[in-house]
Design an enzyme around this catalytic site. Structure first.
Site, PDB file in Angstrom:
ATOM      1  N   PHE B   8       0.841  -1.200   0.000  1.00 45.71           N
ATOM      2  CA  PHE B   8       0.000   0.000   0.000  1.00 45.71           C
ATOM      3  C   PHE B   8       0.872   1.244   0.000  1.00 45.71           C
ATOM      4  O   PHE B   8       0.697   2.171   0.787  1.00 45.71           O
ATOM      5  CB  PHE B   8      -0.960  -0.036   1.202  1.00 45.71           C
ATOM      6  CG  PHE B   8      -2.209   0.799   1.020  1.00 45.71           C
ATOM      7  CD1 PHE B   8      -3.094   0.524  -0.023  1.00 45.71           C
ATOM      8  CD2 PHE B   8      -2.497   1.862   1.872  1.00 45.71           C
ATOM      9  CE1 PHE B   8      -4.240   1.292  -0.185  1.00 45.71           C
ATOM     10  CE2 PHE B   8      -3.644   2.622   1.716  1.00 45.71           C
ATOM     11  CZ  PHE B   8      -4.513   2.344   0.684  1.00 45.71           C
ATOM     12  N   THR B  96       3.938  -4.463  -4.184  1.00 48.88           N
ATOM     13  CA  THR B  96       5.066  -4.268  -3.268  1.00 48.88           C
ATOM     14  C   THR B  96       6.282  -3.794  -4.065  1.00 48.88           C
ATOM     15  O   THR B  96       6.268  -3.764  -5.296  1.00 48.88           O
ATOM     16  CB  THR B  96       5.416  -5.585  -2.548  1.00 48.88           C
ATOM     17  OG1 THR B  96       5.765  -6.572  -3.527  1.00 48.88           O
ATOM     18  CG2 THR B  96       4.242  -6.102  -1.729  1.00 48.88           C
ATOM     19  N   GLU B 149       0.281  -5.243 -16.516  1.00 49.47           N
ATOM     20  CA  GLU B 149       0.455  -4.079 -17.394  1.00 49.47           C
ATOM     21  C   GLU B 149       1.435  -3.065 -16.810  1.00 49.47           C
ATOM     22  O   GLU B 149       2.220  -2.467 -17.532  1.00 49.47           O
ATOM     23  CB  GLU B 149      -0.914  -3.419 -17.631  1.00 49.47           C
ATOM     24  CG  GLU B 149      -0.904  -2.194 -18.527  1.00 49.47           C
ATOM     25  CD  GLU B 149      -0.405  -2.516 -19.921  1.00 49.47           C
ATOM     26  OE1 GLU B 149      -1.087  -3.229 -20.638  1.00 49.47           O
ATOM     27  OE2 GLU B 149       0.692  -2.049 -20.285  1.00 49.47           O
ATOM     28  N   GLU B 209      17.255   7.885  -7.332  1.00 42.85           N
ATOM     29  CA  GLU B 209      17.465   7.639  -5.913  1.00 42.85           C
ATOM     30  C   GLU B 209      18.877   8.054  -5.509  1.00 42.85           C
ATOM     31  O   GLU B 209      19.737   8.303  -6.350  1.00 42.85           O
ATOM     32  CB  GLU B 209      17.224   6.157  -5.623  1.00 42.85           C
ATOM     33  CG  GLU B 209      15.756   5.801  -5.882  1.00 42.85           C
ATOM     34  CD  GLU B 209      15.459   4.333  -5.650  1.00 42.85           C
ATOM     35  OE1 GLU B 209      15.814   3.835  -4.566  1.00 42.85           O
ATOM     36  OE2 GLU B 209      14.885   3.700  -6.549  1.00 42.85           O
ATOM     37  N   LYS B 224      12.872  -4.661 -17.551  1.00 41.25           N
ATOM     38  CA  LYS B 224      11.694  -4.483 -18.420  1.00 41.25           C
ATOM     39  C   LYS B 224      11.889  -5.188 -19.753  1.00 41.25           C
ATOM     40  O   LYS B 224      10.956  -5.804 -20.291  1.00 41.25           O
ATOM     41  CB  LYS B 224      11.419  -2.995 -18.604  1.00 41.25           C
ATOM     42  CG  LYS B 224      10.975  -2.338 -17.294  1.00 41.25           C
ATOM     43  CD  LYS B 224      11.001  -0.831 -17.372  1.00 41.25           C
ATOM     44  CE  LYS B 224      10.484  -0.217 -16.068  1.00 41.25           C
ATOM     45  NZ  LYS B 224      10.756   1.236 -16.006  1.00 41.25           N
ATOM     46  N   GLY B 321       4.560   7.096 -12.021  1.00 41.62           N
ATOM     47  CA  GLY B 321       3.591   8.016 -11.434  1.00 41.62           C
ATOM     48  C   GLY B 321       2.513   7.269 -10.676  1.00 41.62           C
ATOM     49  O   GLY B 321       2.098   6.184 -11.060  1.00 41.62           O
TER      50      GLY B 321
END
Lengths: 340, 340
Positions: B8, B96, B149, B209, B224, B321
């Site tokens: 979350f 997560t 997705e 980061e 990816k 985003g």
């Protein structure tokens, strides 16, 4: 799945080639075994055979300048509409030429096919730009699909993208380069040609017709913008309800001035919401070079979709072509067959 | 449709906001009434209520720095995996954080949920890059969907586009800008900054980061690319099976030289076929300015898909985003619900 091919020009032939080439893929991946039972073309002749037409022979006949009438099966007397009214078929694939003022004979073909309980796939802009709501209501009443991926951006899957892949998004605005011919001319003008020379080159390459009005005055883009407004935004407008300006007034000086300012002319078709209303327009715009649409050169098409969930998503791809437009009909057929 | 939200953080909260905001649209347009029965987050606490959790209160609790443990319903003892193993739910939504070396705890979550007969939606790159074949086989055996997705290009619907909207096409090559942070740095370097200054700026803006390795060494793009190879091309590879080069060796001089030659550096992830084999790589490339990928600036992502039917189709959109990635889970949920 029995198909009727109405219109056997470039697009219809592109579809026939794909049906031959993709036979195994359609069966294996989608459980589809389409059987073309009829081909109707008011110039090239008609063939009907409930046992299935040999597509290779049909393509060869047309390539050899022969009529489809003699293809075998029983000779079919009558025109395309008569075939739709008599054939036993599940899906009508409509690929006749667009007449944007009357939307005929395509609209009559679509009405008749739906009336007889067929699903309809079309690449013809006329019925969509002029009669979408009526035809969609008919399809819904009959519980049949009415798909038309090829009417905008040819096989580049813009409409399926918005219906299926962006499901759950509110589409706020759609704008883009919807006419490859004018984009090609503008690209050549940026390379240094004047408008008459660039147009002549587009005509030589077969991008522009001898009477180029439908492209250069923006009417083709306007028809597509209207289709987007009616089918995606729920509007009920006709093409000439909207302001439309083509590229004929753009001079070499205009292009150079835009370039000096870090911008580039594009003929932009646009649909957007204004309160509860839907607006649409076609006009040349100076796009900032950092915008994804500015980099789209030559005969390629591109559309930027603005949604509440994602901001801007842009899709760039072919806007015409035998294989690409034939594919638009194949993808609609796969969706009718059911795709998980 | 009972949902379990596992994780979350930003993405899970983005999804919760969309579920609240889109409640009416989901019911009206897709006949969906999702009910979140559990939220599990190893930092923020756990809440389980078979009658449904109030998402507004959950979001407020987290925004106020409070634990989810006290949200009401019966207090849930145990971690996320325990909740998956005990909850009565139809879909697990996994968001997560990605650990690309171990793919844990996400892979265990996915296995447990499938084992219990739940559909799975995830935005976590780990399970896809490391265990796709195993997990997909499990999902198929159980007759459940396994959708992801959000793992590539966030909510920009690249994977749904290839699966659904380009159905019937053979995908020959996929290449693109899959990491927004490095694209932002390269854009700033083209604007005149050196690499250290551009990196510092990206860190200030929260794009990079403090330890920027995963982005600047190309590992995120590599994950990816591996997901695309495994899920779209049917390969069975792990990320570090493939050559991977980041942007740390690119100097201001390199950028200037490319610019002078009419080119622009982009960090390109690529998957392609070589005979029966599938190849993949990540490396900086000098793209011609006329290529659609060259014009993609800042933190935006873009992918060019080469197919047999359409040649090149390019899609450009957000790659990260809160809302965009939350949306990726919503679109997967809509597809699980069934979309015609």
């Amino acid at each position: 799945m029995r198909l009727l091919l109405v219109g056997f020009g470039t697009v219809g032939q592109g579809l026939a080639e794909l049906l031959l080439e993709k036979k195994d893929v359609l069966a294996r991946d989608y459980g589809l075994a389409p059987l073309v039972v009829g081909i109707a073309d008011n110039l090239k002749g008609n063939a009907y055979d409930p046992g299935g037409i040999n597509l290779r022979r049909a393509l060869d006949a047309v390539a050899g300048g022969k009529s489809l009438n003699d293809l075998g099966g029983s000779r079919f007397e009558g025109d395309a509409l008569a075939m739709i009214n008599q054939a036993a078929a599940d899906v009508m694939m409509e690929a006749t030429y667009t007449d944007i003022r009357t939307a005929e004979p395509a609209s009559s073909h679509v009405r008749a096919a739906l009336e007889r309980g067929m699903h309809v796939v079309t690449t013809n802009k006329g019925p969509l730009a002029l009669h979408y709501r009526e035809l969609k209501d008919r399809a819904d009443q009959k519980g049949r699909r009415f798909l038309f991926e090829g009417t905008v951006m040819s096989g580049t899957p813009l409409l399926n993208l918005m219906r299926s892949t962006l499901a759950g998004s509110r589409i706020e605005e759609v704008k883009g380069i919807l006419n490859g011919t004018t984009n090609y001319i503008l690209t050549q003008m940026e390379g240094g040609l004047g408008y008459p020379e660039a147009l002549a080159q587009a005509q030589e390459l077969g991008y522009a017709e001898a009477v180029p009005d439908a492209d250069v005055l923006g009417w083709d883009a306007l028809a597509k913008v209207t289709i987007l407004a009616n089918t995606v935004f729920g509007a009920e407008m006709k093409p000439f309800d909207n302001p439309c300006q083509g590229i004929t007034e753009i001079s070499a000086d205009n292009i150079a001035a835009a370039k000096a300012a870090g911008k580039r002319y594009k003929l932009i078709g646009r649909v957007w919401r204004e309160g509860d209303a839907v607006r649409a327009s076609v006009a040349p715009q100076q796009m900032d070079l950092t915008h994804p649409l500015a980099g789209v050169m030559g005969a390629t098409n591109a559309v930027t979709i603005t949604t509440d969930n994602l901001g801007d998503v842009t899709i760039v791809g072919p806007g015409a072509g035998r294989r690409a437009t034939g594919y638009s009909m194949l993808i609609d057929l796969i969706h009718i067959g059911g795709l998980s």
